[in-house]
Design an enzyme around this catalytic site. Sequence first.
Site, short mmCIF file in Angstrom:
data_model
loop_
_atom_site.label_atom_id
_atom_site.label_comp_id
_atom_site.label_asym_id
_atom_site.label_seq_id
_atom_site.Cartn_x
_atom_site.Cartn_y
_atom_site.Cartn_z
N GLY A 194 0.81 -1.20 0.04
CA GLY A 194 0.02 -0.04 -0.10
C GLY A 194 0.93 1.14 0.21
CB THR A 274 -0.74 -2.99 10.74
OG1 THR A 274 -1.32 -1.64 10.32
CG2 THR A 274 0.18 -3.33 9.43
CD GLU A 326 1.67 -7.76 10.81
OE1 GLU A 326 2.54 -8.19 10.40
OE2 GLU A 326 1.44 -7.39 12.30
CB THR A 328 0.05 -13.73 6.26
OG1 THR A 328 -1.13 -13.42 7.27
CG2 THR A 328 1.23 -13.17 6.94
N GLY A 330 -4.31 -12.80 2.21
CA GLY A 330 -4.98 -12.37 0.96
C GLY A 330 -4.79 -10.80 0.97
CE1 TYR A 536 4.42 5.37 17.84
CE2 TYR A 536 6.99 6.31 18.13
CZ TYR A 536 5.71 5.76 17.40
OH TYR A 536 5.87 5.57 16.02
#
Length: 621
Positions: A194, A274, A326, A328, A330, A536
């Site tokens: 993408g 994701t 992710e 795996t 499709g 983060y």
Amino acid sequence: MAARDRLEVIRRHLVPAAGKDEGPVPRACSSSSPSRDVPTIPKRRQELLKWNGWGYKDSKFIVNKDGHVEFTGERYRLSGCKMPLLREWMMSTVGISLDHKTPAQEEITAADVPPPIKNEGFISDLRRTLIPHSDDCQDRLFRAHGHTLHEVFILRDSNFERIPDLVVWPNSHSDVEKIVKLATEHNVVIIPCGGGTSVTGGLLCPAGETRMIISLDLTQMNKILWVDEKNLTMCAEAGIIGQDLERKLGAKGFCTGHEPDSMEFSSLGGWVATRASGMKKNIYGNIEELVVHVKCVTPRGVMQKSCQVPRISSGPDIHHFILGSEGTLGVVTEVTMKIRPIPPCKKYGSIVFPTFDQGVGCLREIARQRCAPASIRLMDNEQFQFGHALKPEANSMLSSFVDGIKKFYITKLKGFDPHKLAVATLLFEGTKEEVAAQEKRVYEIASKFGGLPGGEDNGQRGYMLTFVIAYLRDLGFDYYIVAESFETSVPWDRVLDLCRNVKDRLGRECKEKGVQFPPYATCRVTQTYDAGACVYFYFAFNYRGLNNPVEVYEDIEALARDEILANGGSISHHHGVGKIRKKFLRKTIGNVGLGTLQAVKEYIDPQNIFANNNLMMDNPY
């Protein structure tokens, strides 16, 4: 803020200038010519973006002839600005020396990349579909990687062992069905692509794969198919880029509200693949809460529900096999999402706390009372100092004077230690009345934890800096600095211990592995929940004197991930697993959970057509 004003903010800070000539891709490659029957190959994003770094070609941090750092281009609030404090901050924090530079290679030619493996039967059948495709080395290389430290270092200094053999650009769901059918018939590997913003190694081709690999570039599938104003839903093709989706919806008076840090470049399908999260999830929700319906093409056929109702009790939710898969299982082709009218009022804010601990306590109480604004993010002191170093030179004597007054008030009159204080940035959205009420409540809670209002401009500036920080890593690479970010989610009672212990572990491991300069380790709390928060981390160090900086970095980050898990944190909050966190997956979901995923994979994709090697889907149970 009125709807038209909000759209102008998006255009100013995120949207590329219309019709701007970016020039040619700065790499020399020979290419094989596609068939005359193949439509024109799309090239626009490739011409617009850097090939070996983050973001737009015309936007980057540079050290100018006067030795000061400035940010080029016209796309961001910081564009065209000089930051007189940044060079000194980099020298004192990570030991940058302008006399020690490590420039990247300027180009990659066809001789530098592996020649394509060709499945002639597949290529012949694909040519008859008239779907655009190319084996040009520029096209192949551009889609062979994401943005991990490892991948960008390869682009700067080395070459990939394996890259896609062919790039294919479908224009519709039916195109994807044709491609997947042909790949299954000819035993060809598909890696969906993408926006290419993966930071988990998700796009890397398995080095040992001997079959032909195609990169299925979805960026031409970028249309909003319909908007349902009565049910407040919309359906868009999976290749649409986040900023384009919001701009097109904004023209109709709506938004999804999903704003990940990468929204300029990441795609809707990538968000689904994701299990992404956005900066404004407090109001709009994470991607799994926004999705109403997903259409996914697999080797077994199309996976989708028969209706687009808001909720259904029909056994386990098949959408959750797709969310987080992710690439795996499709290819996600179409996504139906909730939308909302653009809020009439949007206001930024900030809070200064005496310490990070008090800031965390405030965020916990705001979450407990369920009055969190659209976005609330708390920076520790190291990150506050970094943000201060990024401040542009004062535009006038008045603004410099006002900044001095604020600093005097906080540090002298209130007694805040500038080396301990922490800052939270806020974004409120809603009606004018809702925003006013929420502001009052949040600032009242903050005062109980010693927090002082820090001003609207600081809040807006902090929010918008999110979109330019990633560019700074490329400047660091030029001066022997390796840097990366990683994230986790953690229960509230473990937030402070996790932050302290992970930063301490990073420092200790750097010493043990021979890093000569003190590392830079900082964190922020970026999303809050009833039961915990997302933390983060940014981590960087000067690698002068090290022969294998990437290996050293990856070893240290893996140990930091062990520390995160030991402190009750998760394998990831929103970046996903990909290849770099695979070894933690079994520990995270258990043998039964992993076996279930692999059983689904075996049924949906028995030939392992979607063989990107993410999520341990390739390993026998």
